[in-house]
Design a protein around this motif. Structure first.
Motif, short mmCIF file in Angstrom:
data_model
loop_
_atom_site.label_atom_id
_atom_site.label_comp_id
_atom_site.label_asym_id
_atom_site.label_seq_id
_atom_site.Cartn_x
_atom_site.Cartn_y
_atom_site.Cartn_z
N SER A 160 15.54 12.12 7.91
CA SER A 160 15.08 10.98 6.87
C SER A 160 15.19 9.62 7.61
N ASN A 161 14.91 8.62 6.52
CA ASN A 161 15.02 7.37 6.61
C ASN A 161 14.26 7.05 8.11
N VAL A 162 13.28 7.76 8.43
CA VAL A 162 12.62 7.35 9.54
C VAL A 162 11.83 6.12 9.46
N LEU A 163 11.88 4.99 10.40
CA LEU A 163 11.04 3.96 10.44
C LEU A 163 10.99 3.32 11.92
N PHE A 164 9.71 2.98 12.10
CA PHE A 164 9.45 2.60 13.55
C PHE A 164 8.90 0.97 13.19
N ASN A 165 9.39 0.06 14.03
CA ASN A 165 8.94 -1.28 13.96
C ASN A 165 9.36 -2.07 12.50
N GLU A 166 10.33 -1.16 11.98
CA GLU A 166 10.62 -1.71 10.46
C GLU A 166 9.59 -1.68 9.63
N ALA A 223 6.86 7.81 9.28
CA ALA A 223 6.51 8.95 9.83
C ALA A 223 6.76 10.27 9.28
N ASN A 224 5.85 11.28 9.71
CA ASN A 224 6.35 12.78 8.89
C ASN A 224 7.70 12.99 9.79
N ASN A 225 8.35 14.04 9.03
CA ASN A 225 9.53 14.58 9.62
C ASN A 225 9.50 16.07 9.53
N VAL A 226 9.88 16.67 10.53
CA VAL A 226 10.05 18.12 10.54
C VAL A 226 11.46 18.61 10.86
N ALA A 227 12.13 19.03 9.76
CA ALA A 227 13.41 19.46 10.27
C ALA A 227 13.49 20.98 11.08
N ALA A 228 14.80 21.33 11.37
CA ALA A 228 15.07 22.56 12.07
C ALA A 228 16.37 23.09 11.48
#
Length: 544
Positions: free
Chosen positions: A365-371, A375-380
């Motif tokens: 969670s809380n994924v952020l690029f260049n602020e 993006a999509n998140n895929v858990a495992a």
């Protein structure tokens, strides 16, 4: 009774300095005396009184009257009573009582202490009838600590205990509506639509809106339409004024539809440490020079310990900043060189709990690029495997001083193995070959550790000074035979006495005698006793 009532409620009695006060006191003594006479001469033999606080609903911030019902009081001779209330002070406040239109409206003296939450009443005439005993004035909070609880009568006492009371407490619940989904489970990009709904105490029609109309708008039927990159909340209100909203979520650029940060299912054994890779899809030409993300997991199964850049796409970036708290790790990465291609963004190092079992989902969670880039998140799913059980051969042994025994791991471990004994003064062992040498009399055990750090300990390893043995023997029925008791070399041990026991089945064989001629014990004095299928022998002599 008035004085007693005031004392119970914690309020001081009024003071009168007049003849009227004296007359009032005489009247009250007479009433009290008459009341006590009735109580003494006419024992109350009635059924118990049931007090009921009904289930109640309210909107946040409401003020309302909550009734307390009583079953029939007729014939119960109830002259006085005391009720103690309990409620969640983070939800509401009972400020007072209302007696109009209740069983306590005429005649009784009724007081309520909002601090102690106690209600008390006293009357000259016994209460009769059934219905609302009293109403509670309840003020609810605009932001209650919880949406459901109880206003409880924790204790109720009539006439100091007779008749008995039965209490039935109901639930107090705030009316509410809930919007769904709270957070969209899919990544939204500009141009997407997504339906929302509301459930609970809904009073149609519903009014839908968003926190930022430039990013997205709602239709009258609750469908979100996205217009621009940004963040927003979806809000809903019904005709009764009940409201709810979603969590803040993002609307992304269509070009980022395929950008994904993902994990892969994995499994490791208890106590082991491993590096979990985070994979990223192709980021070429996106100019990504910073990243942040959060991983959450069950802290009873996993513990994050470090962030590893070596071998990943961020190996040339600055040292990561991260914080670990319980089942959560927050990571921030930055560098001067933009990322390109697809592969492993970074590794997170985990340790598996020593007693971990089952599985846990590792969420991103809380994924952020260049602020600003989402993006999509895929858990495992991570599965904790039980630590291997190392099986030793042999598991136990009986040796004499100077003897050797080689131990091996027959299953359950990963070579190479490291061997040791618990008591080196009793027995030593080669750490690499597992060959044990008996040193001195006593009991010890062998311990082995495999290449992954898993270990096992053998059963008892007994070291004796001397080894004695009886050989297997065959004989014809009704025949006689001599069975030798063998000893290993005892030269130099100074043995001038010994004793031993032999157990046997007297239904198969019968003891005849002890023979010393031609044995090491020749010349020793020997005593034997044969009882209950056990032969006991003791011997002593002058020469070792």
């Amino acid at each position: 009774m008035l004085t007693i009532l005031h004392k119970a409620m914690g309020s001081p009695p009024h003071i009168f300095n007049s003849e009227k006060m004296q007359r009032t006191r005489r009247v009250l003594r007479v009433v009290l005396l008459l009341t006590l006479t009735v109580l003494v001469t006419h024992p109350l033999i009635g059924q118990s009184v049931q007090l009921t606080v009904p289930d109640t609903t309210a909107q946040r911030g409401d003020t309302l009257l909550v009734p307390v019902y009583a079953s029939s009081l007729t014939g119960q001779n109830v002259f006085a009573g005391k009720l103690v209330l309990s409620y969640n002070s983070g939800m509401m406040f009972v400020s007072g009582i209302e007696t109009a239109g209740t069983l306590l409206q005429n005649g009784p003296i009724v007081q309520f202490n909002a601090t102690t939450r106690q209600l008390a009443f006293a009357t000259h005439q016994p209460l009769t009838g059934s219905g609302v005993l009293v109403r509670l004035k309840v003020a609810t909070f605009a932001a209650p600590s919880t949406m459901s609880d109880s206003i409880k009568i924790t204790s109720a006492l009539f006439n100091e205990g007779s008749p008995a009371t039965v209490i039935d407490n109901g639930r107090f619940r705030f009316l509410s509506i809930t919007v769904a989904p709270k957070t969209p489970s899919v990544t939204l990009v500009v141009g997407d639509t997504l339906p929302f709904s509301a459930s609970g105490d809904v009073h149609p029609p519903l009014s839908w809106s968003t926190s930022d109309a430039a990013v997205g708008t709602m239709t009258t039927t609750g469908v979100l339409r996205t217009h621009a990159v940004g963040q927003l909340k979806v809000l809903v209100q019904d005709a009764a004024g009940l409201r709810d909203s979603t969590n803040l979520f993002a609307v992304n650029s269509p070009s980022l539809r395929s950008l994904t940060l993902s994990l892969r299912d994995t499994a490791f054994r208890q106590t082991l440490t491993f590096d979990l890779p985070l994979y990223i899809t192709d980021v070429t030409s996106l100019g990504i020079i910073s990243s942040q993300f959060t991983l959450t997991y069950s802290s009873s199964i996993l513990q994050a310990v470090d962030v590893i850049q070596a071998g990943s796409k961020t190996s040339s970036w600055l040292t990561p900043a991260f914080s670990i708290s319980g089942g959560r790790i927050d990571v921030a990465l930055a560098g001067s060189q933009p990322l390109s291609g697809a592969g492993i963004l970074v590794f997170v190092r985990f340790r598996v709990g020593a007693t971990a079992s089952g599985s846990t989902t590792i969420n991103i969670s809380n994924v952020l690029f260049n602020e600003s880039i989402h993006a999509n998140n895929v858990a495992a799913t991570f599965t904790a495997l039980s630590a291997p059980t190392l099986v030793l051969s042999p598991n136990t042994a009986i040796l004499t001083r100077g003897q050797t025994q080689t131990f091996t791991v027959t299953s359950g471990g990963t070579p190479p193995y490291t061997w040791s004994t618990l008591h080196p003064a009793i027995a030593t062992i080669d750490p690499s070959t597992g060959t044990l040498t008996a040193v001195a009399r006593g009991t010890t055990a062998v311990r082995v550790v495999d290449a992954l750090g898993f270990s096992a300990t053998s059963g008892s390893i007994v070291i004796n000074d001397i080894r004695a043995s009886l050989p297997d023997t065959s004989v014809a029925v009704a025949d006689s035979l001599e069975i030798p008791l063998f000893l290993e070399n005892v030269t130099g041990l100074g043995i001038i006495a010994f004793d031993f026991r032999v157990s046997y089945n007297s239904g198969v064989a019968r003891f005849r005698e002890i023979i010393t001629a031609g044995t090491m014990s020749n010349g020793f004095t020997v005593t034997a006793r044969d009882t209950l299928d056990t032969l006991r022998v003791a011997a002593a002599g002058p020469t070792p």
